[in-house]
Design a protein around this motif. Structure first.
Motif, PDB file in Angstrom:
ATOM      1  N   THR A  96       0.839  -1.199   0.000  1.00 14.67           N
ATOM      2  CA  THR A  96       0.000   0.000   0.000  1.00 14.67           C
ATOM      3  C   THR A  96       0.876   1.252   0.000  1.00 14.67           C
ATOM      4  O   THR A  96       1.930   1.268   0.618  1.00 14.67           O
ATOM      5  N   PRO A  97       0.469   2.314  -0.689  1.00 13.49           N
ATOM      6  CA  PRO A  97       1.288   3.529  -0.722  1.00 13.49           C
ATOM      7  C   PRO A  97       1.341   4.282   0.605  1.00 13.49           C
ATOM      8  O   PRO A  97       2.259   5.061   0.843  1.00 13.49           O
ATOM      9  N   HIS A  98       0.340   4.046   1.474  1.00 10.69           N
ATOM     10  CA  HIS A  98       0.343   4.721   2.779  1.00 10.69           C
ATOM     11  C   HIS A  98      -0.102   3.732   3.853  1.00 10.69           C
ATOM     12  O   HIS A  98      -1.297   3.546   4.088  1.00 10.69           O
ATOM     13  N   PRO A  99       0.869   3.088   4.528  1.00 12.13           N
ATOM     14  CA  PRO A  99       0.522   2.118   5.565  1.00 12.13           C
ATOM     15  C   PRO A  99      -0.317   2.747   6.670  1.00 12.13           C
ATOM     16  O   PRO A  99      -0.138   3.923   6.999  1.00 12.13           O
ATOM     17  N   LYS A 100      -1.221   1.965   7.236  1.00 14.85           N
ATOM     18  CA  LYS A 100      -2.101   2.418   8.322  1.00 14.85           C
ATOM     19  C   LYS A 100      -1.929   1.499   9.522  1.00 14.85           C
ATOM     20  O   LYS A 100      -1.610   0.324   9.386  1.00 14.85           O
ATOM     21  N   SER A 101      -2.164   2.048  10.717  1.00 19.90           N
ATOM     22  CA  SER A 101      -2.096   1.253  11.934  1.00 19.90           C
ATOM     23  C   SER A 101      -2.908   1.922  13.032  1.00 19.90           C
ATOM     24  O   SER A 101      -2.847   3.144  13.196  1.00 19.90           O
ATOM     25  N   ASN A 102      -3.637   1.105  13.790  1.00 26.94           N
ATOM     26  CA  ASN A 102      -4.349   1.627  14.959  1.00 26.94           C
ATOM     27  C   ASN A 102      -3.377   1.967  16.082  1.00 26.94           C
ATOM     28  O   ASN A 102      -3.692   2.767  16.954  1.00 26.94           O
ATOM     29  N   LEU A 103      -2.202   1.352  16.055  1.00 26.55           N
ATOM     30  CA  LEU A 103      -1.204   1.582  17.099  1.00 26.55           C
ATOM     31  C   LEU A 103      -0.441   2.889  16.890  1.00 26.55           C
ATOM     32  O   LEU A 103       0.092   3.452  17.830  1.00 26.55           O
ATOM     33  N   ASN A 104      -0.362   3.328  15.638  1.00 32.70           N
ATOM     34  CA  ASN A 104       0.300   4.594  15.331  1.00 32.70           C
ATOM     35  C   ASN A 104      -0.416   5.232  14.147  1.00 32.70           C
ATOM     36  O   ASN A 104      -0.161   4.879  13.002  1.00 32.70           O
ATOM     37  N   PRO A 105      -1.272   6.199  14.395  1.00 33.92           N
ATOM     38  CA  PRO A 105      -2.021   6.823  13.298  1.00 33.92           C
ATOM     39  C   PRO A 105      -1.176   7.778  12.451  1.00 33.92           C
ATOM     40  O   PRO A 105      -1.648   8.281  11.447  1.00 33.92           O
TER      41      PRO A 105
END
Length: 201
Positions: A96-105
């Motif tokens: 993905t071009p922009h990784p996402k995470s609930n642990l680090n927005p």
């Protein structure tokens, strides 16, 4: 061809390496960041950094690829690799071009990571291995992707290690030197677990 698998029980990090039985084993420690990544020889070249005039292991660089650019990679692996003078971050791979995470927005997009770490980005391991400059010169890979993807990524990297070994042996049979510099192993550090499927294990 031997596949060596080491598991650190305290961290559950898996490390594996394809090593042909007739080549010497080695385990250089890169300042505590990459256990047993590779005994760096004068045949190692750094991509994107100045060539090392001194071929001693202490002054040689390992080309490491980070597969997965999520919170663990951005918060731990990339900063530590970047600070290590004996490591060249030769590429970052993420689907993905922009990784996402609930642990680090506040994760950075791949374009920002490429600029910060001065390396190319790829959207698949296949694209990485197809690159005629980066793929063949990769010494190691750190796999920090979702658990369900670990098996296929590991399998692809092991297949590349096997291809390199067979190519080196072919060169040897065609009159090449057959020495270690003809073979460049791929070392893989994989975050736990190696697979989520009992049949794959």
């Amino acid at each position: 061809m031997a596949l060596r698998i080491l598991i650190n029980r305290s961290t559950n990090v898996s490390f594996f390496r394809c090593t042909p039985p007739n080549l010497p084993r080695s385990s250089a420690l890169l300042d505590g960041v990459l256990p047993s990544i590779r005994s760096l020889t004068s045949s190692s070249t750094s991509l994107g950094k100045d060539d090392n005039k001194d071929a001693s292991p202490a002054n040689t660089t390992a080309n490491v690829v980070l597969i997965g650019a999520g919170w663990w990679s951005q918060g731990w692996h990339l900063p530590h690799l970047h600070r290590n003078e004996r490591v060249n971050i030769s590429a970052i791979v993420d689907s993905t071009p922009h990784p996402k995470s609930n642990l680090n927005p506040n994760l950075e997009p791949l374009t920002a990571l490429a600029k910060r770490y001065e390396c190319p980005v790829y959207h698949s391991v296949s694209d990485l291995l197809a690159d005629p400059v980066i793929g063949p010169n990769m010494d190691g890979a750190i796999v920090c992707t979702p658990h369900s993807t670990h098996f296929n990524i590991g399998k692809e990297l092991i297949a590349e290690g096997k291809r390199r070994y067979e190519e080196a042996m072919q060169k040897q049979s065609n009159g090449g030197s057959g020495e270690e510099q003809d073979y460049r192993p791929i070392n893989v550090l994989m975050e736990k677990p190696m697979t989520t499927n009992v049949r794959e294990a």
